[in-house]
Write a protein that holds these residues in place. Structure first.
Motif, PDB file in Angstrom:
ATOM      1  N   ALA A 143      -1.652  -9.278  -0.491  1.00  0.00           N
ATOM      2  CA  ALA A 143      -1.738  -8.642   0.824  1.00  0.00           C
ATOM      3  C   ALA A 143      -0.354  -8.196   1.300  1.00  0.00           C
ATOM      4  O   ALA A 143      -0.196  -7.108   1.862  1.00  0.00           O
ATOM      5  CB  ALA A 143      -2.358  -9.613   1.832  1.00  0.00           C
ATOM      6  N   GLU A 147       0.928  -4.329   1.938  1.00  0.00           N
ATOM      7  CA  GLU A 147       1.531  -3.905   3.208  1.00  0.00           C
ATOM      8  C   GLU A 147       2.875  -3.227   2.974  1.00  0.00           C
ATOM      9  O   GLU A 147       3.195  -2.214   3.605  1.00  0.00           O
ATOM     10  CB  GLU A 147       1.700  -5.115   4.121  1.00  0.00           C
ATOM     11  CG  GLU A 147       2.208  -4.767   5.509  1.00  0.00           C
ATOM     12  CD  GLU A 147       2.253  -5.972   6.433  1.00  0.00           C
ATOM     13  OE1 GLU A 147       2.875  -5.859   7.498  1.00  0.00           O
ATOM     14  OE2 GLU A 147       1.675  -7.014   6.078  1.00  0.00           O
ATOM     15  N   GLN A 148       3.666  -3.781   2.044  1.00  0.00           N
ATOM     16  CA  GLN A 148       4.958  -3.178   1.734  1.00  0.00           C
ATOM     17  C   GLN A 148       4.784  -1.791   1.126  1.00  0.00           C
ATOM     18  O   GLN A 148       5.526  -0.850   1.465  1.00  0.00           O
ATOM     19  CB  GLN A 148       5.730  -4.082   0.776  1.00  0.00           C
ATOM     20  CG  GLN A 148       6.184  -5.388   1.402  1.00  0.00           C
ATOM     21  CD  GLN A 148       6.806  -6.324   0.387  1.00  0.00           C
ATOM     22  OE1 GLN A 148       6.933  -5.995  -0.798  1.00  0.00           O
ATOM     23  NE2 GLN A 148       7.213  -7.501   0.839  1.00  0.00           N
ATOM     24  N   LEU A 150       2.304   0.185   1.624  1.00  0.00           N
ATOM     25  CA  LEU A 150       1.827   1.058   2.690  1.00  0.00           C
ATOM     26  C   LEU A 150       2.996   1.564   3.528  1.00  0.00           C
ATOM     27  O   LEU A 150       3.056   2.734   3.906  1.00  0.00           O
ATOM     28  CB  LEU A 150       0.828   0.304   3.575  1.00  0.00           C
ATOM     29  CG  LEU A 150       0.030   1.130   4.580  1.00  0.00           C
ATOM     30  CD1 LEU A 150      -0.786   2.200   3.877  1.00  0.00           C
ATOM     31  CD2 LEU A 150      -0.887   0.218   5.393  1.00  0.00           C
ATOM     32  N   GLU A 151       3.942   0.668   3.787  1.00  0.00           N
ATOM     33  CA  GLU A 151       5.124   1.056   4.553  1.00  0.00           C
ATOM     34  C   GLU A 151       5.938   2.083   3.773  1.00  0.00           C
ATOM     35  O   GLU A 151       6.410   3.075   4.336  1.00  0.00           O
ATOM     36  CB  GLU A 151       5.976  -0.183   4.841  1.00  0.00           C
ATOM     37  CG  GLU A 151       5.372  -1.145   5.854  1.00  0.00           C
ATOM     38  CD  GLU A 151       5.535  -0.667   7.278  1.00  0.00           C
ATOM     39  OE1 GLU A 151       6.353   0.247   7.509  1.00  0.00           O
ATOM     40  OE2 GLU A 151       4.837  -1.174   8.165  1.00  0.00           O
ATOM     41  N   ALA A 175      -6.341   2.209   8.006  1.00  0.00           N
ATOM     42  CA  ALA A 175      -5.177   1.320   7.995  1.00  0.00           C
ATOM     43  C   ALA A 175      -3.887   2.124   7.883  1.00  0.00           C
ATOM     44  O   ALA A 175      -2.898   1.857   8.574  1.00  0.00           O
ATOM     45  CB  ALA A 175      -5.290   0.334   6.841  1.00  0.00           C
ATOM     46  N   ARG A 176      -3.892   3.114   7.003  1.00  0.00           N
ATOM     47  CA  ARG A 176      -2.685   3.916   6.817  1.00  0.00           C
ATOM     48  C   ARG A 176      -2.411   4.785   8.039  1.00  0.00           C
ATOM     49  O   ARG A 176      -1.259   5.013   8.400  1.00  0.00           O
ATOM     50  CB  ARG A 176      -2.848   4.789   5.569  1.00  0.00           C
ATOM     51  CG  ARG A 176      -1.531   5.388   5.111  1.00  0.00           C
ATOM     52  CD  ARG A 176      -1.676   6.099   3.803  1.00  0.00           C
ATOM     53  NE  ARG A 176      -0.405   6.665   3.399  1.00  0.00           N
ATOM     54  CZ  ARG A 176      -0.283   7.672   2.556  1.00  0.00           C
ATOM     55  NH1 ARG A 176      -1.356   8.222   2.028  1.00  0.00           N
ATOM     56  NH2 ARG A 176       0.904   8.134   2.221  1.00  0.00           N
ATOM     57  N   VAL A 179      -0.479   2.823  10.521  1.00  0.00           N
ATOM     58  CA  VAL A 179       0.932   2.686  10.145  1.00  0.00           C
ATOM     59  C   VAL A 179       1.680   3.990  10.416  1.00  0.00           C
ATOM     60  O   VAL A 179       2.811   3.974  10.928  1.00  0.00           O
ATOM     61  CB  VAL A 179       1.056   2.295   8.651  1.00  0.00           C
ATOM     62  CG1 VAL A 179       2.516   2.306   8.215  1.00  0.00           C
ATOM     63  CG2 VAL A 179       0.460   0.919   8.417  1.00  0.00           C
TER      64      VAL A 179
END
Length: 281
Positions: A143, A147-148, A150-151, A175-176, A179
């Motif tokens: 997870a 997340e990393q 995605l960033e 989700a994206r 962000v």
């Protein structure tokens, strides 16, 4: 009778402690094929054996009792470390189950298998705890990595004074989108930008859901007082948008990022001219 069996098990574990620990370390080190040094394995297993002895001494073989709290804590720490080091659940559980292999020859010579069966059931129960902790640790690691990624996949770059851009690559999901919004809005604030460009050149296709996500991002940027342009509208994308009946309303769209930047620069020039100050050089 149960107490007598626990005493026999404790005597066995205590009398052969040094030999058992040494053989346990060798067995585990060999099973890991050099991925951990003997010193690293010794650090984990020596303390664990001592904790097991104390737990058996005070709590028998009832692994759910408070006396096994330190054992479970050490196993949890070891499982999390193994998960971070890339070991599988099986490789991690073998660290514990190898103790069965170590004890079997010693117990077989006594002619009484009761202590071994007791200890085997105890290790099976603790092994389940080890696997559960390892699985949870792996889920947390995955997870965090997701997340990393995605960033990293949603950068906001400064193109010019007052102009920022978000070059999107890949699928745009809920989700994206969240962000993208957060990073874009923060960048607008940090850069004191008045123009935002959302470039979808790297987005393979646009459907109704993707279009809704784009619109949400544009609306969020506008609420920060920024003019927003969507660039990267290729011919295939344009045809799909028309076929789906998607309306972008008064949102400015451009074929390329260069066109969008040119539009933003001209807009800054017009704004500067209207205010009676110098525009973009």
């Amino acid at each position: 009778m149960a107490q007598d069996r626990s005493d026999r098990l404790l005597d066995l574990l205590t009398d052969g402690q040094d030999e058992f620990v040494e053989r346990w370390i060798r067995t585990v080190t060999s099973s890991l094929a050099g991925r951990l040094t003997p010193a690293e394995v010794q650090q984990d297993l020596t303390g664990l054996y001592q904790a097991l002895l104390a737990a058996v001494r005070h709590g028998g073989t009832a692994t759910r009792s408070e006396e096994y709290g330190e054992v479970r804590s050490l196993l949890s720490e070891m499982s999390r470390n193994r998960a971070r080091q890339g070991f599988t659940p099986t490789e991690t559980a073998i660290n514990l189950f190898a103790l069965k292999e170590v004890l079997e020859p010693a117990i077989a010579g006594t002619g009484d298998m009761t202590p071994y069966l007791q200890f085997s059931r105890m290790l099976d129960d603790l092994g389940l705890h080890t696997i559960e902790v390892h699985a949870k640790a792996r889920e947390e690691i995955i997870a965090g990595q997701a997340e990393q990624l995605l960033e990293l996949s949603t950068p906001v770059v400064k193109l010019w004074d007052g102009i920022v851009a978000v070059p999107l690559v890949g699928t745009l999901d809920s989700a994206r989108t969240q962000v993208v919004m957060e990073k874009l809005l923060q960048s607008l604030l940090d850069q004191n930008a008045t123009h935002a460009i959302v470039d979808i050149t790297g987005v393979p296709s646009v459907d109704t859901q993707v279009a809704q996500h784009l619109l949400k991002t544009v609306v969020a940027a506008r609420m920060m007082g920024a003019e927003c342009t969507i660039s990267g509208i290729r011919p295939q994308i344009a045809q799909t948008i028309v076929a789906l009946g998607i309306e972008f309303g008064d949102i400015t769209t451009k074929a390329t990022l260069a066109d969008a930047l040119r539009h933003a620069l001209h807009s800054i020039d017009r704004t500067a001219a209207a205010a009676g100050i110098g525009g973009v050089a």
